[in-house]
Design a protein around this motif. Structure first.
Motif, PDB file in Angstrom:
ATOM      1  N   VAL A  17       0.836  -1.203   0.000  1.00 22.51           N
ATOM      2  CA  VAL A  17       0.000   0.000   0.000  1.00 22.51           C
ATOM      3  C   VAL A  17       0.870   1.252   0.000  1.00 22.51           C
ATOM      4  N   LEU A  18       1.895   1.237   0.870  1.00 18.56           N
ATOM      5  CA  LEU A  18       2.795   2.389   0.947  1.00 18.56           C
ATOM      6  C   LEU A  18       3.554   2.590  -0.360  1.00 18.56           C
ATOM      7  N   SER A  19       3.929   1.488  -0.985  1.00 18.03           N
ATOM      8  CA  SER A  19       4.653   1.557  -2.247  1.00 18.03           C
ATOM      9  C   SER A  19       3.772   2.167  -3.344  1.00 18.03           C
ATOM     10  N   GLU A  20       2.501   1.754  -3.366  1.00 21.64           N
ATOM     11  CA  GLU A  20       1.565   2.291  -4.350  1.00 21.64           C
ATOM     12  C   GLU A  20       1.325   3.786  -4.120  1.00 21.64           C
ATOM     13  N   ARG A  21       1.217   4.160  -2.857  1.00 22.28           N
ATOM     14  CA  ARG A  21       0.995   5.575  -2.543  1.00 22.28           C
ATOM     15  C   ARG A  21       2.224   6.412  -2.909  1.00 22.28           C
ATOM     16  N   GLU A  22       3.391   5.838  -2.704  1.00 18.32           N
ATOM     17  CA  GLU A  22       4.627   6.541  -3.057  1.00 18.32           C
ATOM     18  C   GLU A  22       4.695   6.769  -4.569  1.00 18.32           C
ATOM     19  N   LYS A  23       4.314   5.740  -5.333  1.00 15.46           N
ATOM     20  CA  LYS A  23       4.288   5.872  -6.789  1.00 15.46           C
ATOM     21  C   LYS A  23       3.277   6.931  -7.223  1.00 15.46           C
ATOM     22  N   ASP A  24       2.117   6.935  -6.536  1.00 10.17           N
ATOM     23  CA  ASP A  24       1.073   7.905  -6.857  1.00 10.17           C
ATOM     24  C   ASP A  24       1.559   9.328  -6.580  1.00 10.17           C
ATOM     25  N   LEU A  25       2.254   9.505  -5.446  1.00 10.29           N
ATOM     26  CA  LEU A  25       2.796  10.818  -5.097  1.00 10.29           C
ATOM     27  C   LEU A  25       3.856  11.261  -6.098  1.00 10.29           C
ATOM     28  N   LEU A  27       4.012  10.374  -9.214  1.00 11.88           N
ATOM     29  CA  LEU A  27       3.314  10.705 -10.451  1.00 11.88           C
ATOM     30  C   LEU A  27       2.675  12.091 -10.360  1.00 11.88           C
ATOM     31  N   ARG A  28       2.076  12.388  -9.206  1.00  9.64           N
ATOM     32  CA  ARG A  28       1.471  13.702  -9.008  1.00  9.64           C
ATOM     33  C   ARG A  28       2.535  14.796  -9.040  1.00  9.64           C
ATOM     34  N   GLU A  29       3.663  14.525  -8.404  1.00 11.58           N
ATOM     35  CA  GLU A  29       4.748  15.508  -8.392  1.00 11.58           C
ATOM     36  C   GLU A  29       5.259  15.765  -9.805  1.00 11.58           C
ATOM     37  N   GLU A  30       5.340  14.711 -10.597  1.00 11.94           N
ATOM     38  CA  GLU A  30       5.791  14.846 -11.985  1.00 11.94           C
ATOM     39  C   GLU A  30       4.806  15.692 -12.795  1.00 11.94           C
ATOM     40  N   ALA A  35       3.276  20.887 -15.190  1.00 19.03           N
ATOM     41  CA  ALA A  35       2.308  21.986 -15.245  1.00 19.03           C
ATOM     42  C   ALA A  35       2.989  23.314 -14.918  1.00 19.03           C
ATOM     43  N   LEU A  36       3.907  23.295 -13.935  1.00 22.90           N
ATOM     44  CA  LEU A  36       4.624  24.507 -13.564  1.00 22.90           C
ATOM     45  C   LEU A  36       5.518  24.988 -14.704  1.00 22.90           C
ATOM     46  N   LYS A  37       6.196  24.057 -15.361  1.00 24.44           N
ATOM     47  CA  LYS A  37       7.059  24.419 -16.486  1.00 24.44           C
ATOM     48  C   LYS A  37       6.230  24.994 -17.641  1.00 24.44           C
ATOM     49  N   THR A  38       5.053  24.380 -17.876  1.00 23.32           N
ATOM     50  CA  THR A  38       4.165  24.884 -18.925  1.00 23.32           C
ATOM     51  C   THR A  38       3.688  26.288 -18.591  1.00 23.32           C
TER      52      THR A  38
END
Length: 202
Positions: A17-25, A27-30, A35-38
Motif C-alpha cells: 500500500v505504501l509503495s503504491e501511494r509513493e508511486k502515486d505521489l 506521479l502527481r509531483e511529476e 504543469a509549472l514548467k508549462t
C-alpha cells in the motif's frame, strides 16, 4: 506460527500500500512539475522577463516617479493591474526617456499610489487610510472618475451584501458578494469601512 504468518502478511500488505501511494505521489509531483514548467513558459511568452519586483519608472502628467510592479497590480481584476502586468509593456505609452506615461493629473494619481503602497504594508495596529483627497467637490469627483477608469473602485471603496429581508439562519455568506440562500431573501449593498455613498439595490 499462525500469528506470525498473519503479521507477515499484514506487513507485506502495508508495504504494498505504501509503495503504491509513493508511486502515486511521484506521479502527481511529476504532473505538477510539468504543469509549472508549462505555466512558466506560457507566462514568459506573454509577459517576457518581468516580475512583481520590477521597479517601474513613471511619468504621471509630467511628474516623474517610480513604483513596484506589484504595487500597481495589487488590485486583482482592475484595468490598472492588467495594464502594468508586464504583458503590455511594449505597447504602453512612454515618454522620450522610456518612462511609462500616465495621462493623469499627478495630484489625483499620487493619493492612489500612496494608498496602494500603504495597503501592501498594512498591519492590524495601523490600518490603511483611504486616499487623502482635497475635498473640493470637483477634485473628489475627478478622483472617483479616475478610480472607475482604472477599475480600482472596488479595491478602495469595497461594498458587501447585507440581508434586507429574510432570515439570517437560512443564508450562507460565501465572501462579501456571494450568497447561498435557502429561502427567498433580498439583500442590499452597504459600505465596508468607508463613507463614500454607494448606489444599492434589492
Amino acid at each position: 506460527m499462525s500469528n506470525k504468518r498473519s503479521y507477515e502478511e499484514a506487513l507485506s500488505s502495508l508495504t504494498n500500500v505504501l509503495s503504491e501511494r509513493e508511486k502515486d505521489l511521484e506521479l502527481r509531483e511529476e504532473k505538477l512539475t510539468k504543469a509549472l514548467k508549462t505555466y512558466e513558459a506560457e507566462r514568459s511568452a506573454d509577459y517576457g522577463d518581468t516580475g512583481p519586483n520590477d521597479v517601474l519608472h513613471l511619468n504621471v502628467g509630467g511628474t516623474k516617479t517610480t513604483a513596484l510592479r506589484r504595487t500597481l497590480t495589487s488590485i486583482p481584476g482592475s484595468m490598472l493591474a492588467s495594464k502594468f502586468s508586464g504583458r503590455w509593456d511594449d505597447s504602453l505609452e512612454k515618454d522620450r526617456d522610456g518612462n511609462f506615461f500616465i495621462d493623469q493629473d499627478y495630484a489625483l494619481f499620487y493619493p492612489l499610489l500612496i494608498y496602494l503602497r500603504n495597503k501592501a504594508n498594512g498591519t492590524e495596529k495601523y490600518s490603511v487610510k483611504l486616499p487623502a483627497i482635497n475635498h473640493n467637490q470637483l477634485t473628489v469627483i475627478d478622483f472617483y472618475r479616475m478610480a472607475d477608469y482604472y477599475g480600482v473602485t472596488h479595491g478602495i471603496y469595497p461594498t458587501v451584501l447585507q440581508i434586507h429581508t429574510g432570515e439570517e439562519n437560512l443564508v450562507e455568506m460565501d465572501g462579501p458578494k456571494k450568497v447561498n440562500a435557502k429561502a427567498w431573501t433580498t439583500f442590499k449593498l452597504v459600505r465596508d469601512a468607508h463613507s463614500r455613498r454607494v448606489k444599492s439595490y434589492e
